[in-house]
Enzyme design. Sequence first.
Site, PDB file in Angstrom:
ATOM      1  N   GLU A  90       0.810  -1.213   0.000  1.00  0.00           N
ATOM      2  CA  GLU A  90       0.000   0.000   0.000  1.00  0.00           C
ATOM      3  C   GLU A  90       0.845   1.266   0.000  1.00  0.00           C
ATOM      4  O   GLU A  90       1.947   1.282   0.532  1.00  0.00           O
ATOM      5  CB  GLU A  90      -0.842   0.045   1.286  1.00  0.00           C
ATOM      6  CG  GLU A  90      -1.906  -0.997   1.343  1.00  0.00           C
ATOM      7  CD  GLU A  90      -2.594  -1.035   2.701  1.00  0.00           C
ATOM      8  OE1 GLU A  90      -2.693   0.020   3.364  1.00  0.00           O
ATOM      9  OE2 GLU A  90      -3.042  -2.121   3.087  1.00  0.00           O
ATOM     10  N   CYS A 103       3.131   8.286   1.472  1.00  0.00           N
ATOM     11  CA  CYS A 103       3.583   7.357   2.506  1.00  0.00           C
ATOM     12  C   CYS A 103       3.786   6.013   1.814  1.00  0.00           C
ATOM     13  O   CYS A 103       2.850   5.454   1.247  1.00  0.00           O
ATOM     14  CB  CYS A 103       2.510   7.254   3.586  1.00  0.00           C
ATOM     15  SG  CYS A 103       2.860   5.990   4.816  1.00  0.00           S
ATOM     16  N   CYS A 110       5.397  -7.403   7.562  1.00  0.00           N
ATOM     17  CA  CYS A 110       6.378  -6.924   8.532  1.00  0.00           C
ATOM     18  C   CYS A 110       6.557  -7.990   9.600  1.00  0.00           C
ATOM     19  O   CYS A 110       5.613  -8.708   9.924  1.00  0.00           O
ATOM     20  CB  CYS A 110       5.868  -5.632   9.172  1.00  0.00           C
ATOM     21  SG  CYS A 110       7.028  -4.873  10.332  1.00  0.00           S
ATOM     22  N   CYS A 114       4.278  -5.522  16.227  1.00  0.00           N
ATOM     23  CA  CYS A 114       3.632  -4.537  17.108  1.00  0.00           C
ATOM     24  C   CYS A 114       2.139  -4.887  17.268  1.00  0.00           C
ATOM     25  O   CYS A 114       1.453  -5.202  16.302  1.00  0.00           O
ATOM     26  CB  CYS A 114       3.781  -3.129  16.537  1.00  0.00           C
ATOM     27  SG  CYS A 114       5.505  -2.615  16.397  1.00  0.00           S
ATOM     28  N   CYS A 117      -0.707  -2.984  15.178  1.00  0.00           N
ATOM     29  CA  CYS A 117      -0.466  -2.686  13.763  1.00  0.00           C
ATOM     30  C   CYS A 117      -0.996  -3.768  12.828  1.00  0.00           C
ATOM     31  O   CYS A 117      -0.728  -4.953  13.011  1.00  0.00           O
ATOM     32  CB  CYS A 117       1.028  -2.494  13.536  1.00  0.00           C
ATOM     33  SG  CYS A 117       1.425  -2.058  11.839  1.00  0.00           S
ATOM     34  N   ASN A 288      -5.474   4.099  15.379  1.00  0.00           N
ATOM     35  CA  ASN A 288      -6.437   3.606  14.402  1.00  0.00           C
ATOM     36  C   ASN A 288      -6.953   2.273  14.909  1.00  0.00           C
ATOM     37  O   ASN A 288      -6.164   1.380  15.193  1.00  0.00           O
ATOM     38  CB  ASN A 288      -5.740   3.380  13.062  1.00  0.00           C
ATOM     39  CG  ASN A 288      -5.964   4.537  12.130  1.00  0.00           C
ATOM     40  OD1 ASN A 288      -7.100   4.857  11.785  1.00  0.00           O
ATOM     41  ND2 ASN A 288      -4.873   5.162  11.733  1.00  0.00           N
ATOM     42  N   CYS A 329      -2.085   2.404   7.166  1.00  0.00           N
ATOM     43  CA  CYS A 329      -1.404   1.424   6.321  1.00  0.00           C
ATOM     44  C   CYS A 329      -1.557   0.006   6.836  1.00  0.00           C
ATOM     45  O   CYS A 329      -1.548  -0.245   8.020  1.00  0.00           O
ATOM     46  CB  CYS A 329       0.060   1.787   6.180  1.00  0.00           C
ATOM     47  SG  CYS A 329       0.366   2.386   4.531  1.00  0.00           S
TER      48      CYS A 329
HETATM   49  N1  SAH Z   1       7.983   0.038  10.869  1.00  0.00           N
HETATM   50  C1  SAH Z   1       8.083   1.456  10.933  1.00  0.00           C
HETATM   51  C2  SAH Z   1       7.258   2.206   9.901  1.00  0.00           C
HETATM   52  C3  SAH Z   1       5.877   1.708   9.609  1.00  0.00           C
HETATM   53  S1  SAH Z   1       4.607   2.010  10.780  1.00  0.00           S
HETATM   54  C4  SAH Z   1       7.771   1.931  12.329  1.00  0.00           C
HETATM   55  O1  SAH Z   1       7.420   1.120  13.176  1.00  0.00           O
HETATM   56  O2  SAH Z   1       7.916   3.115  12.599  1.00  0.00           O
HETATM   57  C5  SAH Z   1       4.272   3.732  10.702  1.00  0.00           C
HETATM   58  C6  SAH Z   1       3.728   4.293  12.001  1.00  0.00           C
HETATM   59  O3  SAH Z   1       2.356   3.917  12.201  1.00  0.00           O
HETATM   60  C7  SAH Z   1       4.488   3.789  13.214  1.00  0.00           C
HETATM   61  O4  SAH Z   1       4.703   4.826  14.105  1.00  0.00           O
HETATM   62  C8  SAH Z   1       3.513   2.766  13.769  1.00  0.00           C
HETATM   63  O5  SAH Z   1       3.794   2.468  15.097  1.00  0.00           O
HETATM   64  C9  SAH Z   1       2.193   3.457  13.527  1.00  0.00           C
HETATM   65  N2  SAH Z   1       1.014   2.606  13.627  1.00  0.00           N
HETATM   66  C10 SAH Z   1       0.874   1.313  13.288  1.00  0.00           C
HETATM   67  N3  SAH Z   1      -0.371   0.879  13.539  1.00  0.00           N
HETATM   68  C11 SAH Z   1      -1.048   1.925  14.038  1.00  0.00           C
HETATM   69  C12 SAH Z   1      -2.383   2.114  14.499  1.00  0.00           C
HETATM   70  N4  SAH Z   1      -3.261   1.115  14.509  1.00  0.00           N
HETATM   71  N5  SAH Z   1      -2.731   3.332  14.935  1.00  0.00           N
HETATM   72  C13 SAH Z   1      -1.839   4.358  14.941  1.00  0.00           C
HETATM   73  N6  SAH Z   1      -0.589   4.239  14.525  1.00  0.00           N
HETATM   74  C14 SAH Z   1      -0.180   3.041  14.096  1.00  0.00           C
END
Ligand code: SAH
Length: 346
Positions: A90, A103, A110, A114, A117, A288, A329
Amino acid sequence: MKDIKCMTLEEISSALREMGEPAFRAKQVFTWLHRGVTSFDEMSNLSKPLRAKLAGEFLITVPRVARCQRSQLDGTVKYLWELADGNCIESVLMRYHHGNTICISSQVGCRMGCAFCASTVAGRVRDLAASEMLDQVIFSQLDAGIPISNIVLMGIGEPLDNFDTVMRFLELVNHPDGLNIGMRHISLSTCGIVPMIDALAERNLQLTLSVSLHAPDSQTRSQIMPVNRAYDVDTLFAACHRYFKKTGRRISFEYAMIDGVNDSDAQADLIAKKIRGMPGHVNLIPLNDVVESPLKPSRRIDAFARRLESHGITATVRRSLGGDIDASCGQLRRKEMEEKKGADTL
Ligand code: SAH
């Protein structure tokens, strides 16, 4: 066949030299590629025999738009790209007053795990090639018909888990004969792979490093971010301070506000304490809601921002764009995967 869009101008130059062609041809080829041609035949200032020769040795990647959602609210466009091998990734195009920002993803899936995510739910499938990162910029710009001036590496994947390729992408996208996007217009976001933050510091780039912090204490952070079990908060902050010392660049800390998990005043105080000594900035993100996760959005965002500011830390609340599309994303790809799975079991 070799993926020519991954090659630097110098690499294309030496390949052409071996084919008995003059060096200036390389610049022409490079510029065409970064403009988004889909075949060598479109390179109209090259001779037909040379075009055929190139087509025999190299391939040009062209992603297909598998899905596209346009927000009626703010013009945000979300693309689901299908790559040559059928995998999907995406990108999200956002219109900010400081410029149109894309973005982009750096991996298919990945492996960082996390808890909040969507991108990591099914793990990592593979790394993206530099061409596949470039294509997200090139083809969304062409599709939307607007110039893209900023890039954030915040889509699917962990950029520092695909380090060498991301460095190559940065060199390519920054090149004056290509897209020519300045390093100061690029942000790279990481969950905190400490040795790679040090490796990035060594490159001394003018990009903005974003660190996904999400909790200032290791007990909380290890629960929501498994990477913290390898590199804990204090190890991470030590790397951030080294990064600032080496590059002089202010770090942006990403902080998704999760109800009852990371939104207490004590945690705001701890963030301030750990940033002290460098000019950090905290970007508060309304969580999100991801269907697969039990974590819920916090209602304390403004209070948390004020608490940080009382310590002299600048905090911004990320404006949520594309609220009417699945703009965070990983969500669109999940949807596509679920639907494919559904279709398979029919
Ligand atoms: N792997 C990298 C970049 C991709 S994630 C990283 O971890 O920074 C991009 C951002 O979106 C990161 O800060 C991640 O923690 C955040 N993110 C992921 N899922 C999310 C969610 N459900 N709500 C808000 N932010 C989120």
